[in-house]
Scaffold this active site. Sequence first.
Site, mmCIF file in Angstrom:
data_model
loop_
_atom_site.group_PDB
_atom_site.id
_atom_site.type_symbol
_atom_site.label_atom_id
_atom_site.label_comp_id
_atom_site.label_asym_id
_atom_site.label_seq_id
_atom_site.Cartn_x
_atom_site.Cartn_y
_atom_site.Cartn_z
ATOM 1 N N TYR A 80 0.731 -1.097 -0.206
ATOM 2 C CA TYR A 80 0.039 -0.130 -0.099
ATOM 3 C C TYR A 80 0.807 1.280 -0.014
ATOM 4 O O TYR A 80 0.513 2.264 -0.205
ATOM 5 C CB TYR A 80 -1.081 -0.054 1.203
ATOM 6 C CG TYR A 80 -2.231 -0.836 0.673
ATOM 7 C CD1 TYR A 80 -3.074 -0.144 -0.248
ATOM 8 C CD2 TYR A 80 -2.225 -2.388 1.085
ATOM 9 C CE1 TYR A 80 -4.441 -1.096 -0.646
ATOM 10 C CE2 TYR A 80 -3.372 -2.937 0.432
ATOM 11 C CZ TYR A 80 -4.447 -2.385 -0.257
ATOM 12 O OH TYR A 80 -5.515 -2.935 -0.692
ATOM 13 N N ASN A 115 -12.220 3.143 -7.585
ATOM 14 C CA ASN A 115 -10.927 3.520 -7.328
ATOM 15 C C ASN A 115 -10.408 4.346 -5.974
ATOM 16 O O ASN A 115 -11.467 4.823 -5.414
ATOM 17 C CB ASN A 115 -10.764 4.784 -8.411
ATOM 18 C CG ASN A 115 -10.702 4.005 -9.874
ATOM 19 O OD1 ASN A 115 -10.941 3.023 -9.961
ATOM 20 N ND2 ASN A 115 -10.703 4.912 -10.832
ATOM 21 N N ASP A 117 -7.526 5.783 -5.574
ATOM 22 C CA ASP A 117 -6.366 6.867 -5.649
ATOM 23 C C ASP A 117 -6.496 8.207 -5.518
ATOM 24 O O ASP A 117 -5.639 9.065 -5.414
ATOM 25 C CB ASP A 117 -6.085 6.746 -7.352
ATOM 26 C CG ASP A 117 -7.008 6.582 -8.201
ATOM 27 O OD1 ASP A 117 -7.755 7.530 -8.021
ATOM 28 O OD2 ASP A 117 -6.967 6.132 -9.340
ATOM 29 N N HIS A 148 -14.783 1.613 -2.284
ATOM 30 C CA HIS A 148 -13.685 1.035 -1.906
ATOM 31 C C HIS A 148 -12.744 1.907 -0.983
ATOM 32 O O HIS A 148 -11.847 1.211 -0.658
ATOM 33 C CB HIS A 148 -13.033 0.251 -2.833
ATOM 34 C CG HIS A 148 -13.889 -0.803 -3.700
ATOM 35 N ND1 HIS A 148 -13.332 -1.296 -4.808
ATOM 36 C CD2 HIS A 148 -14.811 -1.526 -3.252
ATOM 37 C CE1 HIS A 148 -14.270 -2.375 -5.395
ATOM 38 N NE2 HIS A 148 -15.156 -2.239 -4.500
ATOM 39 N N CYS A 156 -7.980 2.235 12.355
ATOM 40 C CA CYS A 156 -7.549 1.357 13.296
ATOM 41 C C CYS A 156 -7.864 -0.224 12.765
ATOM 42 O O CYS A 156 -8.905 -0.380 12.784
ATOM 43 C CB CYS A 156 -7.981 1.586 14.717
ATOM 44 S SG CYS A 156 -7.444 0.180 15.941
ATOM 45 N N CYS A 160 -10.751 -0.039 17.031
ATOM 46 C CA CYS A 160 -11.029 1.122 18.101
ATOM 47 C C CYS A 160 -12.021 2.216 17.672
ATOM 48 O O CYS A 160 -12.584 3.116 18.418
ATOM 49 C CB CYS A 160 -9.939 1.376 18.597
ATOM 50 S SG CYS A 160 -8.904 2.810 18.015
HETATM 51 ZN ZN LIG Z 1 -6.862 1.813 17.667
#
Ligand SMILES: [Zn+2]
Length: 380
Positions: A80, A115, A117, A148, A156, A160
């Site tokens: 990523y 997308n 991006d 997406h 997180c 959380c």
């Molecule tokens: Zn967290």
Amino acid sequence: MAESTSSPTPVPKVNDDIPSFKAHLANSNRIIAIIGAGLSAASGVATFRDKTSPWATYDSFMISSPAGWKRDPGLVWQFYSSRRREALLAKPNAAHYALVDLAKRKEGFTALSQNVDGLLERAGLEIRDHDGKSAGEENNSGQLIRLHGDLFSLVCAGGCGYVEHDNVDDPVYGCRVLAEEAIKERMARVHILGADMDLGKKPPKVSALLFEGIALKNKRILGEEKFREANPTVGDAKSLRDVQDRKGKNEEIGKEVGAKGGGETLALHSGIDKSELPQCPGCKKDLLRPGVVWFGESISEKIILETDEILDKSDGIDLCVVIGTSSQVWPAAGFCERARAKGARVAWVNTRIEDCKSRREDDWVFLGDAGEVVARILEP
Ligand SMILES: [Zn+2]
């Protein structure tokens, strides 16, 4: 008895008439665009399965799924980080700007984009967000729904609830292991093997998971003492090739990788400790992960409700434009049919007619690079 016939397969008729499309567009207000990776191809953003990417040697599930994350979050983050960097270096193309321009002219326009991006946003399209949870602030009039998620949101991984928007830091959180050089160095090692496997006209389709399976099998056969690592080795890879033909080449590769008798492990695991990855500032217990939808994950309920509102609860839809996405893949196929059910006429923009599977005879089909075609057909 069946009659023998020599008549060729009929060529499907394609309606690529721009004037009739433009006339319909001019009279349309309720318009949806279903957008996929093809829109950003002209900006140089690789599609997920781009064969030229060094990441193409990995299973999608290893680098983009909850299971892959559990197995090796460092590898997922390296993937990523590369995608974030690629998107940051890219610029919106003429098609992105043409869609933003259309959105300004047509109040009833909504883009449903797969997308991640951020290029449509950078071109100026505002994100539709009823409660401010997706984009950081409420915006009921926004005309972009990101199906997406996006590469520049961080959430997180432990759930959380911590969310961060528009984080464009490179490397993320200053993590040294996610810096460009660190990733390049690792990919170079993987690539030595990848390059060799591409020799010949039909290279074997070998996934990293298969390598791992082979390594595990070797370990069982050889026993723990003789097989030091569970990771695949250059030696394992050798068995997948025609050893007779490529013996010399393999030895060369062995030297390059620094293998001692084929014992050097190939960098299929990142080898990155969790402590070196972005930590959640909310709970201080878990890691942060990219705010995108992975394979095996579902689109958020909030996004589903927003798309339902556009597709099902509206009075009607005048036009549906499907851009740069294979109509076989959900959600594009489903969305297109739902738009039809609301009265929409459909236009396809794709490089391949084969990707316009659910097209009907009176649909428009514009073949070519979306970066160029979209700007041409949307021009007022
Ligand atoms: Zn967290």
